[in-house]
Design an enzyme around this catalytic site. Structure first.
Site, PDB file in Angstrom:
ATOM      1  N   LYS A 142       0.737  -1.703   0.255  1.00  0.00           N
ATOM      2  CA  LYS A 142      -0.301  -0.028  -0.047  1.00  0.00           C
ATOM      3  C   LYS A 142       0.827   1.441   0.016  1.00  0.00           C
ATOM      4  CE  LYS A 142      -3.281   2.458   2.320  1.00  0.00           C
ATOM      5  NZ  LYS A 142      -4.376   2.011   3.607  1.00  0.00           N
ATOM      6  N   HIS A 288      -4.838 -29.325 -36.249  1.00  0.00           N
ATOM      7  CA  HIS A 288      -5.865 -28.179 -35.986  1.00  0.00           C
ATOM      8  C   HIS A 288      -7.019 -29.482 -35.305  1.00  0.00           C
ATOM      9  CE1 HIS A 288      -5.837 -25.767 -39.540  1.00  0.00           C
ATOM     10  NE2 HIS A 288      -5.638 -26.867 -39.940  1.00  0.00           N
ATOM     11  N   ASN A 426     -18.486 -35.831 -34.784  1.00  0.00           N
ATOM     12  CA  ASN A 426     -18.536 -36.858 -34.530  1.00  0.00           C
ATOM     13  C   ASN A 426     -17.137 -37.928 -35.062  1.00  0.00           C
ATOM     14  OD1 ASN A 426     -20.839 -38.097 -33.557  1.00  0.00           O
ATOM     15  ND2 ASN A 426     -21.763 -37.095 -35.337  1.00  0.00           N
TER      16      ASN A 426
END
Length: 522
Positions: A142, A288, A426
């Site tokens: 601080k 990919h 799929n």
């Protein structure tokens, strides 16, 4: 000298992790900085011949309550928190005999290590919640204009060097950077405490529950390790963050090559994950995030050549993952093809020498790190699930056709099943024992995946087996697989038309195994 670069005259040192502390303290002392310390830290420094003042000499109070109270005192926090440019502050500390403390070197009780110990006792957990340390860190952070706060041993060398250069002063920029790091440290510490204590549901019987359920509040803390040139596409910005564990893809060590891109890292993870499925030497070639080819072999060189046979066209510009250190023989084969990244547990000297001629090829050394959870962004929040690590057991395998598979077909199906789990749904994978032959990925209908997997095959399909990541909703997928030349299928089962699917397999002379386990991958 301005307030922001004033000389450091007094430092307090109180650390749990004492790595590098003696050298750092000796450098501070050599610059004429007075050292104040506590408990074991003070003893270490004295035993090392470094002059140090006890905290009790500063506060006029002994360390008490088994060390619970030692730095929680106005002469400590007043010394840290008073603003040097504020006359009222300087007058107040002078009136009460409080001396300035210009540097705080603190790291915290090892709460996370304690919590990670099997059977950690509740009382031990509570005693390892640091109070004085975070308080001093926050006070110093601080008041960063006037006070430097050092929370990591990794910063000791650079801080000592700057102090020596600046005649005992640090720049405002350095103190601000240290303050930012300090607040991140206390935030992560409090987060670890909160997350651990959430696992104690009954205070009358305070036992840590197994860390298996999802937390009520998910607290994540990661540090940025890499700014990437761009994200998935050039118009997107991106960065990589680390959990600080030192293991896994985010903490991998790049040995050579261009900087990693966002897509490189995503594919690298996919390649690494697939390679870790196998005990025998294996090579996965990823494009990919889907495997263009995967194969096992007696050596990595053999595994790579067999993986490449599956789809040499798609393998061009691919990312490779293996589960063994790469040797010279494997490197010689891989060197022949343009590749983006090779991820491995290591590379021997012969492999490094062979790859050195390909300056752009990225070689990445990864330490295995099993993932517990998978996170996915959704608008307004995130989804969290267990990692898909369900291995097949013998009891899972159920022969549902009139013809049982041969031992060779079973080996091939179990291989194909492991690969299929890493193909986008799929998914249909054609394979022989230890080698993929055709991969049908990411189609909207399963029959299309069966057709594409067969269409992609460069090796003969006759006598292969097929794996499906989920059940066949209609018999047409089985018919397509039989037409391609496969003789056996492994799939989860569970369709309303399972009886029709099984009857079709029987009619076509196929063997079929149900696993009862689905491997969707979206």
């Amino acid at each position: 000298m301005s307030r922001s670069t004033s000389r450091i005259q007094r430092a307090i040192l109180s650390v749990t992790d004492k790595t590098g502390l003696v050298d750092f303290a000796r450098q501070l002392s050599g610059l004429g900085i007075e050292l104040i310390s506590t408990g074991g830290t003070a003893k270490l420094l004295r035993d090392s011949g470094i002059a140090v003042k006890d905290i009790s000499d500063v506060t006029g109070f002994p360390e008490m309550l088994d060390g619970r109270v030692k730095t929680l005192h106005p002469k400590v926090h007043g010394g840290i928190l008073h603003r040097r440019e504020n006359p009222a502050h300087t007058a107040a500390v002078a009136e009460h005999g409080i001396q300035p403390i210009d540097m705080v070197v603190v790291n915290l009780y090892a709460f996370e290590k304690t919590a990670a110990k099997p059977g950690a006792a509740f009382d031990e957990l509570i005693e390892n919640i640091d109070i004085g340390g975070p308080s001093m860190i926050r006070s110093a952070a601080k008041n960063f204009h006037d006070v430097a706060v050092v929370t990591s041993p990794a910063d000791y060398p650079s801080i000592a060097e700057e102090l020596a250069r600046g005649q005992g002063a640090l720049s405002l920029e350095t103190k601000w950077r240290l303050a930012q790091k300090a607040f991140a440290t206390t935030a992560a510490y409090d987060s670890a405490i909160a997350s651990t204590l959430e696992r104690i549901p009954d205070i009358k019987n305070p036992q840590l529950t197994k860390d298996e359920s999802f937390p009520q509040t998910l607290r994540l803390s990661f540090q940025k390790t890499l700014d990437l040139r761009y994200g998935e596409n050039p118009h997107q910005k991106a960065a990589m963050y680390s959990d600080g564990s030192g293991v896994g893809v985010a903490n991998a060590r790049q040995l050579q090559g261009k900087e990693l891109s966002y897509n490189n890292i995503v594919d690298l993870q996919a390649a690494w994950d697939l390679a870790q499925e196998f005990d025998e030497p294996v090579c996965a070639i990823i494009k990919h995030t889907n495997p263009a080819g995967t194969a096992t072999g007696k050596t990595l060189a053999e595994a790579y050549k067999r993986a490449l046979e599956c789809d040499p066209v798609s393998a061009f510009g691919g990312v490779i993952g293996v589960n063994r250190p790469i040797d010279g023989e494997a490197a010689e084969e891989m060197h022949k093809l343009f590749l983006e990244v090779i991820a491995a547990p290591g590379f021997d000297d012969a492999a490094k020498a062979r790859f050195a001629t390909k300056k752009n090829l990225r070689l990445v050394e990864v330490k295995a790190a099993p993932q517990k959870w998978i996170l996915k962004n959704v608008s307004g929040g995130i989804l969290l699930q267990d990692n898909d690590v369900r291995p097949l057991q013998d009891i899972d395998l159920k022969v549902v056709t009139q013809r049982a598979p041969t031992p060779e077909e079973i080996r091939a199906m179990l291989f194909a099943w492991k690969v299929c789990k890493h193909v986008k749904s799929n998914a249909i994978v054609y394979a022989r024992d230890g080698q993929t032959v055709g991969v049908g990925a990411g189609q909207m209908s399963r029959v299309d995946s069966a057709k594409i997997g067969a269409m992609k095959a460069q090796l003969p399909l006759k006598g292969t087996v097929a794996a499906s990541d989920a059940f066949f909703p209609f018999p047409d997928g089985v018919e397509e697989i039989a037409k391609a030349g496969a003789t056996a299928i492994i799939q989860p089962g569970g369709s309303q038309r399972d009886l029709e699917v099984i009857a079709t397999a029987d009619r076509l002379g196929l063997a079929m195994l149900f696993t009862g386990v689905r491997h969707f991958r979206h």
